[in-house]
Scaffold this motif. Structure first.
Motif, PDB file in Angstrom:
ATOM      1  N   ASN A  74      19.428  63.274  25.376  1.00  0.00           N
ATOM      2  CA  ASN A  74      20.015  62.603  24.211  1.00  0.00           C
ATOM      3  C   ASN A  74      21.544  62.565  24.290  1.00  0.00           C
ATOM      4  OD1 ASN A  74      17.510  62.062  23.139  1.00  0.00           O
ATOM      5  ND2 ASN A  74      17.481  63.868  21.823  1.00  0.00           N
ATOM      6  N   ALA A  75      22.130  63.552  24.927  1.00  0.00           N
ATOM      7  CA  ALA A  75      23.591  63.566  25.053  1.00  0.00           C
ATOM      8  C   ALA A  75      24.073  62.382  25.890  1.00  0.00           C
ATOM      9  CB  ALA A  75      24.048  64.871  25.680  1.00  0.00           C
ATOM     10  N   LYS A  76      23.261  61.962  26.844  1.00  0.00           N
ATOM     11  CA  LYS A  76      23.607  60.818  27.690  1.00  0.00           C
ATOM     12  C   LYS A  76      22.935  59.541  27.210  1.00  0.00           C
ATOM     13  CE  LYS A  76      24.443  63.542  31.860  1.00  0.00           C
ATOM     14  NZ  LYS A  76      24.113  63.746  33.296  1.00  0.00           N
ATOM     15  N   ASN A  77      22.172  59.648  26.138  1.00  0.00           N
ATOM     16  CA  ASN A  77      21.463  58.483  25.597  1.00  0.00           C
ATOM     17  C   ASN A  77      20.618  57.802  26.667  1.00  0.00           C
ATOM     18  OD1 ASN A  77      20.967  57.115  23.163  1.00  0.00           O
ATOM     19  ND2 ASN A  77      22.290  55.417  23.757  1.00  0.00           N
ATOM     20  N   THR A  78      19.908  58.618  27.420  1.00  0.00           N
ATOM     21  CA  THR A  78      19.175  58.122  28.580  1.00  0.00           C
ATOM     22  C   THR A  78      17.790  58.755  28.648  1.00  0.00           C
ATOM     23  OG1 THR A  78      21.225  57.816  29.826  1.00  0.00           O
ATOM     24  CG2 THR A  78      19.195  57.902  31.094  1.00  0.00           C
ATOM     25  N   VAL A  79      16.832  57.940  29.034  1.00  0.00           N
ATOM     26  CA  VAL A  79      15.482  58.418  29.311  1.00  0.00           C
ATOM     27  C   VAL A  79      15.239  58.223  30.805  1.00  0.00           C
ATOM     28  CG1 VAL A  79      13.031  58.121  28.826  1.00  0.00           C
ATOM     29  CG2 VAL A  79      14.715  57.830  27.000  1.00  0.00           C
ATOM     30  N   TYR A  80      14.569  59.184  31.410  1.00  0.00           N
ATOM     31  CA  TYR A  80      14.345  59.154  32.852  1.00  0.00           C
ATOM     32  C   TYR A  80      12.848  59.089  33.170  1.00  0.00           C
ATOM     33  CZ  TYR A  80      19.131  60.949  32.892  1.00  0.00           C
ATOM     34  OH  TYR A  80      20.471  61.116  32.696  1.00  0.00           O
ATOM     35  N   LEU A  81      12.567  58.554  34.330  1.00  0.00           N
ATOM     36  CA  LEU A  81      11.235  58.651  34.911  1.00  0.00           C
ATOM     37  C   LEU A  81      11.425  59.130  36.345  1.00  0.00           C
ATOM     38  CD1 LEU A  81       8.187  58.187  34.380  1.00  0.00           C
ATOM     39  CD2 LEU A  81       8.455  55.980  35.542  1.00  0.00           C
ATOM     40  N   GLU A  82      11.134  60.404  36.551  1.00  0.00           N
ATOM     41  CA  GLU A  82      11.223  61.001  37.886  1.00  0.00           C
ATOM     42  C   GLU A  82       9.909  60.710  38.609  1.00  0.00           C
ATOM     43  OE1 GLU A  82      13.983  62.875  38.897  1.00  0.00           O
ATOM     44  OE2 GLU A  82      13.154  62.930  40.928  1.00  0.00           O
ATOM     45  N   MET A  83      10.008  60.075  39.768  1.00  0.00           N
ATOM     46  CA  MET A  83       8.810  59.670  40.503  1.00  0.00           C
ATOM     47  C   MET A  83       8.813  60.331  41.873  1.00  0.00           C
ATOM     48  SD  MET A  83       8.660  55.626  39.478  1.00  0.00           S
ATOM     49  CE  MET A  83      10.027  55.202  40.539  1.00  0.00           C
ATOM     50  N   ASN A  84       7.823  61.150  42.135  1.00  0.00           N
ATOM     51  CA  ASN A  84       7.691  61.862  43.400  1.00  0.00           C
ATOM     52  C   ASN A  84       6.393  61.461  44.101  1.00  0.00           C
ATOM     53  OD1 ASN A  84      10.097  63.481  42.986  1.00  0.00           O
ATOM     54  ND2 ASN A  84       8.901  64.661  41.502  1.00  0.00           N
ATOM     55  N   SER A  85       6.323  61.783  45.373  1.00  0.00           N
ATOM     56  CA  SER A  85       5.132  61.484  46.178  1.00  0.00           C
ATOM     57  C   SER A  85       4.708  60.032  45.994  1.00  0.00           C
ATOM     58  CB  SER A  85       3.985  62.428  45.801  1.00  0.00           C
ATOM     59  OG  SER A  85       4.362  63.770  45.984  1.00  0.00           O
ATOM     60  N   LEU A  86       5.648  59.155  46.116  1.00  0.00           N
ATOM     61  CA  LEU A  86       5.374  57.744  45.853  1.00  0.00           C
ATOM     62  C   LEU A  86       4.403  57.150  46.860  1.00  0.00           C
ATOM     63  CD1 LEU A  86       8.935  56.713  44.733  1.00  0.00           C
ATOM     64  CD2 LEU A  86       6.850  56.315  43.410  1.00  0.00           C
ATOM     65  N   LYS A  87       3.590  56.233  46.370  1.00  0.00           N
ATOM     66  CA  LYS A  87       2.571  55.572  47.180  1.00  0.00           C
ATOM     67  C   LYS A  87       2.816  54.070  47.166  1.00  0.00           C
ATOM     68  CE  LYS A  87      -0.819  58.958  45.496  1.00  0.00           C
ATOM     69  NZ  LYS A  87      -2.125  59.120  44.800  1.00  0.00           N
ATOM     70  N   PRO A  88       2.332  53.351  48.163  1.00  0.00           N
ATOM     71  CA  PRO A  88       2.492  51.889  48.158  1.00  0.00           C
ATOM     72  C   PRO A  88       1.968  51.250  46.867  1.00  0.00           C
ATOM     73  CG  PRO A  88       1.775  52.622  50.306  1.00  0.00           C
ATOM     74  CD  PRO A  88       1.726  53.839  49.411  1.00  0.00           C
ATOM     75  N   GLU A  89       0.936  51.803  46.296  1.00  0.00           N
ATOM     76  CA  GLU A  89       0.374  51.225  45.068  1.00  0.00           C
ATOM     77  C   GLU A  89       1.256  51.444  43.842  1.00  0.00           C
ATOM     78  OE1 GLU A  89      -1.160  53.272  47.245  1.00  0.00           O
ATOM     79  OE2 GLU A  89      -2.527  54.665  46.200  1.00  0.00           O
ATOM     80  N   ASP A  90       2.329  52.212  43.991  1.00  0.00           N
ATOM     81  CA  ASP A  90       3.306  52.357  42.906  1.00  0.00           C
ATOM     82  C   ASP A  90       4.307  51.202  42.899  1.00  0.00           C
ATOM     83  OD1 ASP A  90       3.342  55.860  43.626  1.00  0.00           O
ATOM     84  OD2 ASP A  90       2.336  54.880  41.935  1.00  0.00           O
ATOM     85  N   THR A  91       4.255  50.361  43.895  1.00  0.00           N
ATOM     86  CA  THR A  91       5.157  49.219  43.968  1.00  0.00           C
ATOM     87  C   THR A  91       4.955  48.308  42.760  1.00  0.00           C
ATOM     88  OG1 THR A  91       5.265  49.241  46.376  1.00  0.00           O
ATOM     89  CG2 THR A  91       5.766  47.153  45.280  1.00  0.00           C
ATOM     90  N   ALA A  92       6.040  48.059  42.035  1.00  0.00           N
ATOM     91  CA  ALA A  92       5.967  47.262  40.810  1.00  0.00           C
ATOM     92  C   ALA A  92       7.363  47.119  40.226  1.00  0.00           C
ATOM     93  CB  ALA A  92       5.051  47.931  39.784  1.00  0.00           C
ATOM     94  N   VAL A  93       7.477  46.258  39.240  1.00  0.00           N
ATOM     95  CA  VAL A  93       8.667  46.242  38.390  1.00  0.00           C
ATOM     96  C   VAL A  93       8.400  47.215  37.253  1.00  0.00           C
ATOM     97  CG1 VAL A  93      10.168  44.870  36.918  1.00  0.00           C
ATOM     98  CG2 VAL A  93       9.187  43.862  38.992  1.00  0.00           C
ATOM     99  N   TYR A  94       9.333  48.122  37.040  1.00  0.00           N
ATOM    100  CA  TYR A  94       9.181  49.147  36.028  1.00  0.00           C
ATOM    101  C   TYR A  94      10.058  48.797  34.813  1.00  0.00           C
ATOM    102  CZ  TYR A  94       6.489  52.125  39.105  1.00  0.00           C
ATOM    103  OH  TYR A  94       5.498  52.634  39.900  1.00  0.00           O
ATOM    104  N   TYR A  95       9.457  48.912  33.637  1.00  0.00           N
ATOM    105  CA  TYR A  95      10.127  48.581  32.391  1.00  0.00           C
ATOM    106  C   TYR A  95      10.142  49.786  31.455  1.00  0.00           C
ATOM    107  CZ  TYR A  95       9.033  43.781  33.842  1.00  0.00           C
ATOM    108  OH  TYR A  95       8.914  42.601  34.537  1.00  0.00           O
ATOM    109  N   CYS A  96      11.244  49.978  30.753  1.00  0.00           N
ATOM    110  CA  CYS A  96      11.229  50.922  29.652  1.00  0.00           C
ATOM    111  C   CYS A  96      11.173  50.141  28.347  1.00  0.00           C
ATOM    112  CB  CYS A  96      12.428  51.863  29.681  1.00  0.00           C
ATOM    113  SG  CYS A  96      14.013  51.111  29.356  1.00  0.00           S
ATOM    114  N   ALA A  97      10.618  50.790  27.340  1.00  0.00           N
ATOM    115  CA  ALA A  97      10.456  50.160  26.034  1.00  0.00           C
ATOM    116  C   ALA A  97      10.712  51.200  24.949  1.00  0.00           C
ATOM    117  CB  ALA A  97       9.048  49.582  25.894  1.00  0.00           C
ATOM    118  N   ALA A  98      11.131  50.729  23.786  1.00  0.00           N
ATOM    119  CA  ALA A  98      11.455  51.620  22.670  1.00  0.00           C
ATOM    120  C   ALA A  98      10.794  51.128  21.392  1.00  0.00           C
ATOM    121  CB  ALA A  98      12.973  51.698  22.474  1.00  0.00           C
TER     122      ALA A  98
END
Length: 127
Positions: A74-98
């Motif tokens: 909240n101090a940085k007014n930022t939300v994160y998505l940490e993604m590990n062990s990525l796979k080819p099927e994770d390929t996509a456009v990623y969107y955040c929503a509020a």
């Protein structure tokens, strides 16, 4: 009007990691519930993860559970998505929503429950 901006996407090899960021200008994200969604080519947009406005409730899609982590600073007014062990099927456009009208401990999992969307950031997992 709340404007969301995603960043952090890119090309990564299978097994690699990326951290996506979602920031907002002019308005604090403190009181918003946040969701991450993705859309692969030729597929419908799907939910990846969500976090309640309190930060105390998180939900993950089965396909990313144990590999992805949603968090907020909240101090940085930022939300994160940490993604590990990525796979080819994770390929996509990623969107955040509020979402503005919230119950503070509720995580909203459906696209239709969100009021504001970012433009998306491309994630490509390929060798």
């Amino acid at each position: 009007q709340l404007q969301l901006v995603e960043s952090g996407g890119g090309l990564v090899q299978p097994g690699g990691s990326l951290r996506l960021s979602c920031t907002a200008s002019e308005f604090s994200l403190d009181y918003y519930a946040i969701g991450w969604f993705r859309q692969a080519p030729g597929k419908e947009r799907e939910g990846v993860s969500c976090m309640s406005s309190s930060g105390g409730t998180t939900v993950y899609a089965d396909s990313v559970k144990g590999r992805f982590t949603i968090s907020r600073d909240n101090a940085k007014n930022t939300v994160y998505l940490e993604m590990n062990s990525l796979k080819p099927e994770d390929t996509a456009v990623y969107y955040c929503a509020a979402r503005t009208r919230v119950v503070i401990y509720v995580c909203y999992e459906s696209m239709g429950e969100y009021d504001y969307w970012g433009q998306g950031t491309q994630v490509t997992v390929s060798s």
